[in-house]
Design a protein around this motif. Sequence first.
Motif, PDB file in Angstrom:
ATOM      1  N   UNK A  37      -4.892 -12.504   8.036  1.00  0.00           N
ATOM      2  CA  UNK A  37      -6.075 -12.124   8.807  1.00  0.00           C
ATOM      3  C   UNK A  37      -7.262 -11.997   7.860  1.00  0.00           C
ATOM      4  N   UNK A  38      -8.438 -12.482   8.273  1.00  0.00           N
ATOM      5  CA  UNK A  38      -9.552 -12.651   7.331  1.00  0.00           C
ATOM      6  C   UNK A  38     -10.099 -11.336   6.786  1.00  0.00           C
ATOM      7  N   UNK A  39      -9.878 -10.194   7.465  1.00  0.00           N
ATOM      8  CA  UNK A  39     -10.332  -8.904   6.953  1.00  0.00           C
ATOM      9  C   UNK A  39      -9.281  -8.227   6.083  1.00  0.00           C
ATOM     10  N   UNK A  40      -8.109  -8.812   5.996  1.00  0.00           N
ATOM     11  CA  UNK A  40      -7.052  -8.289   5.139  1.00  0.00           C
ATOM     12  C   UNK A  40      -7.370  -8.656   3.682  1.00  0.00           C
ATOM     13  N   UNK A 128      -3.545   0.640   7.355  1.00  0.00           N
ATOM     14  CA  UNK A 128      -2.963  -0.695   7.522  1.00  0.00           C
ATOM     15  C   UNK A 128      -2.752  -1.383   6.174  1.00  0.00           C
ATOM     16  N   UNK A 129      -3.698  -1.193   5.258  1.00  0.00           N
ATOM     17  CA  UNK A 129      -3.550  -1.796   3.932  1.00  0.00           C
ATOM     18  C   UNK A 129      -2.375  -1.202   3.169  1.00  0.00           C
ATOM     19  N   UNK A 130      -2.028   0.052   3.492  1.00  0.00           N
ATOM     20  CA  UNK A 130      -0.855   0.695   2.895  1.00  0.00           C
ATOM     21  C   UNK A 130       0.410   0.451   3.718  1.00  0.00           C
ATOM     22  N   UNK A 131       0.282  -0.418   4.749  1.00  0.00           N
ATOM     23  CA  UNK A 131       1.408  -0.754   5.645  1.00  0.00           C
ATOM     24  C   UNK A 131       1.950   0.490   6.332  1.00  0.00           C
ATOM     25  N   UNK A 146       0.307  -0.874  19.114  1.00  0.00           N
ATOM     26  CA  UNK A 146       0.383  -0.606  17.675  1.00  0.00           C
ATOM     27  C   UNK A 146       1.038  -1.782  16.951  1.00  0.00           C
ATOM     28  N   UNK A 147       2.109  -2.302  17.549  1.00  0.00           N
ATOM     29  CA  UNK A 147       2.779  -3.469  16.954  1.00  0.00           C
ATOM     30  C   UNK A 147       1.834  -4.655  16.874  1.00  0.00           C
ATOM     31  N   UNK A 148       1.036  -4.852  17.923  1.00  0.00           N
ATOM     32  CA  UNK A 148       0.089  -5.958  17.957  1.00  0.00           C
ATOM     33  C   UNK A 148      -0.990  -5.791  16.887  1.00  0.00           C
ATOM     34  N   UNK A 149      -1.511  -4.568  16.769  1.00  0.00           N
ATOM     35  CA  UNK A 149      -2.532  -4.269  15.761  1.00  0.00           C
ATOM     36  C   UNK A 149      -2.003  -4.564  14.365  1.00  0.00           C
ATOM     37  N   UNK A 150      -0.820  -4.044  14.075  1.00  0.00           N
ATOM     38  CA  UNK A 150      -0.244  -4.218  12.747  1.00  0.00           C
ATOM     39  C   UNK A 150       0.123  -5.677  12.486  1.00  0.00           C
ATOM     40  N   UNK A 151       0.688  -6.338  13.485  1.00  0.00           N
ATOM     41  CA  UNK A 151       1.107  -7.730  13.319  1.00  0.00           C
ATOM     42  C   UNK A 151      -0.095  -8.642  13.084  1.00  0.00           C
ATOM     43  N   UNK A 153      -2.924  -7.934  11.818  1.00  0.00           N
ATOM     44  CA  UNK A 153      -3.569  -7.652  10.538  1.00  0.00           C
ATOM     45  C   UNK A 153      -2.704  -8.010   9.340  1.00  0.00           C
ATOM     46  N   UNK A 154      -1.397  -7.764   9.451  1.00  0.00           N
ATOM     47  CA  UNK A 154      -0.544  -7.843   8.274  1.00  0.00           C
ATOM     48  C   UNK A 154       0.381  -9.052   8.222  1.00  0.00           C
TER      49      UNK A 154
END
Length: 250
Positions: A37-40, A128-131, A146-151, A153-154
């Motif tokens: 993801x481009x903001x990651x 999120x950056x710390x998973x 929450x799963x969608x947000x994390x997936x 992004x990460x």
Amino acid sequence: MMNNITPVVKQLLILNIIFFIGSQFVPVAESYFALYYFENPMFKFWQPLTHMFMHANLMHIFFNMFALYSFGSALEHFWGEKKFLFFYISCGLGAALLHSMVNYFQFKYEFDALVQSGFKETDIFNLLNDKMFDKRWIDILGQNGVDSLASSYMTPAVGASGAIYGLLVAFAFMVPNAELGFMFIPIPIKAKYFVPGLIAVDLVLGFRGSSIFGAGSTGIAHFAHIGGAITGFIMMWFWKKNQFNHKRWN
């Protein structure tokens, strides 16, 4: 369809195999070459290109490379090396673009809901950056959200499938009545029906895999497939209209 292997297809097969074997010995390669993801912070500008040479497992690369050999060789014979490579890479980039756009809207949908509920943007990104995630997010988004947000992004995207879908569309354009077999369907299906049907399945599964529409993820980048197919369709339509004698498409 099973033509002798052509030069660019051969080189692409070798590159994909090298990337796959290399990533098995150097797992950190995924963090550099898969598409994030481009903001990651893991995102790099070259990933929209390199992700199409990465694969998740042996089955993933086998099916993609088999399709590349089967359909790519036929197309390269017709177009020549430069036009085929341009088409293949363009479809892979189109796949990355649509996948990233869908990821963006998916992520922002959940992210904005958290911000509107009082969570700070920097705190969300830091977790999120710390998973990690805040358990209170579940009360706002639900577990699927929450799963969608994390997936979004990460989870990085890998594979040549988007480019392969572009090849499938091109093949259906050029040889619409060619009969294709599918391992779970014993009856051959004409390309002009098989390919749109395959894309329709991806479209349905893509929407069902979005928490916005109330379902869980399938773990497959369906919109990357669709992005490659759309790019392939646009290019084939343009070439057919502007560059080729119509009789060659009968």
